[in-house]
Design an enzyme around this catalytic site. Structure first.
Site, PDB file in Angstrom:
ATOM      1  N   GLY A  60     -48.843 -27.145 -13.188  1.00  0.00           N
ATOM      2  CA  GLY A  60     -49.883 -26.468 -13.956  1.00  0.00           C
ATOM      3  C   GLY A  60     -50.017 -25.072 -13.389  1.00  0.00           C
ATOM      4  CB  SER A 100     -44.195 -27.301 -11.423  1.00  0.00           C
ATOM      5  OG  SER A 100     -44.312 -26.033 -11.967  1.00  0.00           O
ATOM      6  CB  ALA A 101     -48.543 -25.973  -9.461  1.00  0.00           C
ATOM      7  CG  HIS A 135     -40.489 -24.023 -13.693  1.00  0.00           C
ATOM      8  ND1 HIS A 135     -40.237 -25.085 -14.536  1.00  0.00           N
ATOM      9  CD2 HIS A 135     -41.721 -24.264 -13.162  1.00  0.00           C
ATOM     10  CE1 HIS A 135     -41.289 -25.901 -14.526  1.00  0.00           C
ATOM     11  NE2 HIS A 135     -42.199 -25.432 -13.694  1.00  0.00           N
ATOM     12  CD  GLU A 155     -37.072 -25.678 -16.185  1.00  0.00           C
ATOM     13  OE1 GLU A 155     -36.302 -25.927 -17.119  1.00  0.00           O
ATOM     14  OE2 GLU A 155     -38.189 -25.158 -16.331  1.00  0.00           O
TER      15      GLU A 155
END
Lengths: 233, 233
Positions: free
Chosen positions: A90, A122-123, A159, A194
């Protein structure tokens, strides 16, 4: 001994949430029936409950119960007692601000150093680094610090995107942004494409997935490392 | 009366630095022989002197002398005495941190409210907003605040990019990022595509260039406005 999976993304194009990682997670979380989920990054602004439901749906495939950290009256204690932890993606600024507000950054670091199995996407992977300063996210809130867990001795750019040789857009490429970072900072950066993740077992950090990763160090040319390589600086 | 040009980018694909704006700038800066340049955003990490030289080369085309703010012993005074000001692009976090360190945010706001002609491109435009919170840049340094000049009553997203319908990358689109921003903030955002700029004359703000701009307000659907429109909320 640290035991973490630090993944670039939760979802591959055309796949479902966490699908590409499920086999790995079945082994990684084999000793935990229940996973404590940190939902603070709120992708697309969804609520903590909505986000936790999405994660539960994915973990149903490997028979794990998921409990959101936001449901505990004493979040610090919830972290300390967790058998396994997942922090989803997020907005990294929002995630870090909330982690400081809930006072869970320090206890989370402590249990991760002691070996509680962790998954970040991700985050949730950005916060494994020394700082969150290589996030791609928009600064939608002002966290009290950019310092994060530091369970790996470098930062993550999740990413990671290669420059588009046919592009006409004049915004900076990802590589340019990371080079600008290194005019101001010495901490190395690993650009994780990714489908790539890092397997952290104690001080051994191994690149997994099908792709190479891109390594950025201050004052050096960026370089690629192969899947299966250990990352050392 | 405020008199500012707030441009998405300095350079169009295939063009030279500031080329597409030179005719506009000749009129905008007609009463100034000398332009005070704020080089703090350091694109690609170039030095303040290198950046100032690049800007001088562009302004040679319209016979203006360019002086870098970094060359003054008293930057606040330099701002107060400037006949015209240009803030170039680069990294918005670095720009804002340095502006606070040099204590020029408040005096710059003051002279801009009083009508000193201003040009911003990219990061230099982001700082015209209420906050820098819709920058696309990487947080390579930690500024003491995200608050910026506030000479326009909204924020800028420079280099605004439409979603790529054929894309397979799972990072957030620009629109998703701005929607996430509006889960936490009320300030409207104007997504300025490359080649677009805002002409600020007092309280009248007009979209210029060939393209539409995208307007984001909390709790509303995003909408497009045509070139030549005034922007009001």
């Amino acid at each position: 001994m640290k035991n973490a999976i630090v993944a670039s993304t939760s979802t591959l194009h055309g796949g479902t949430y966490l699908e590409y990682l499920l086999k790995t997670l079945e082994i990684h979380f084999k000793d935990a029936d229940e996973i404590l989920f940190i939902p603070f990054a709120r992708p697309s602004g969804i609520t903590h409950d909505e986000y936790t439901s999405r994660v539960q749906k994915a973990f149903n495939n490997i028979d794990k119960k998921v409990v959101g950290l936001h449901t505990f009256e004493d979040p610090t204690n919830a972290i300390k007692n967790a058998k396994a932890i997942f922090t989803g993606g997020g907005n990294t600024f929002l995630l870090v601000k909330q982690m400081y507000a809930y006072q869970v950054m320090a206890p989370l670091r402590e249990i991760l150093l002691n070996g509680t199995p962790y998954l970040g996407t991700s985050a949730g992977s950005n916060i494994c680094g020394v700082t969150m300063q290589n996030t791609n996210d928009m600064p939608i809130v002002y966290p009290p610090s950019f310092k994060t867990l530091g369970i790996i001795p470098f930062n993550i750019n999740a990413h990671y995107l290669d420059p588009d040789p046919t592009g006409t857009h004049m915004g900076e490429t990802r590589e340019t942004r990371i080079k600008e970072y290194h005019t101001q900072n010495t901490v190395p950066v690993v650009g994780l494409r990714e489908g790539s993740w890092l397997d952290v077992k104690g001080d051994t950090i191994t690149l997994c997935g099908n792709l190479t990763a891109r390594i950025f160090e201050q004052g050096k040319e960026a370089r690629e490392i192969d899947s299966g390589s250990s990352i050392n600086f």
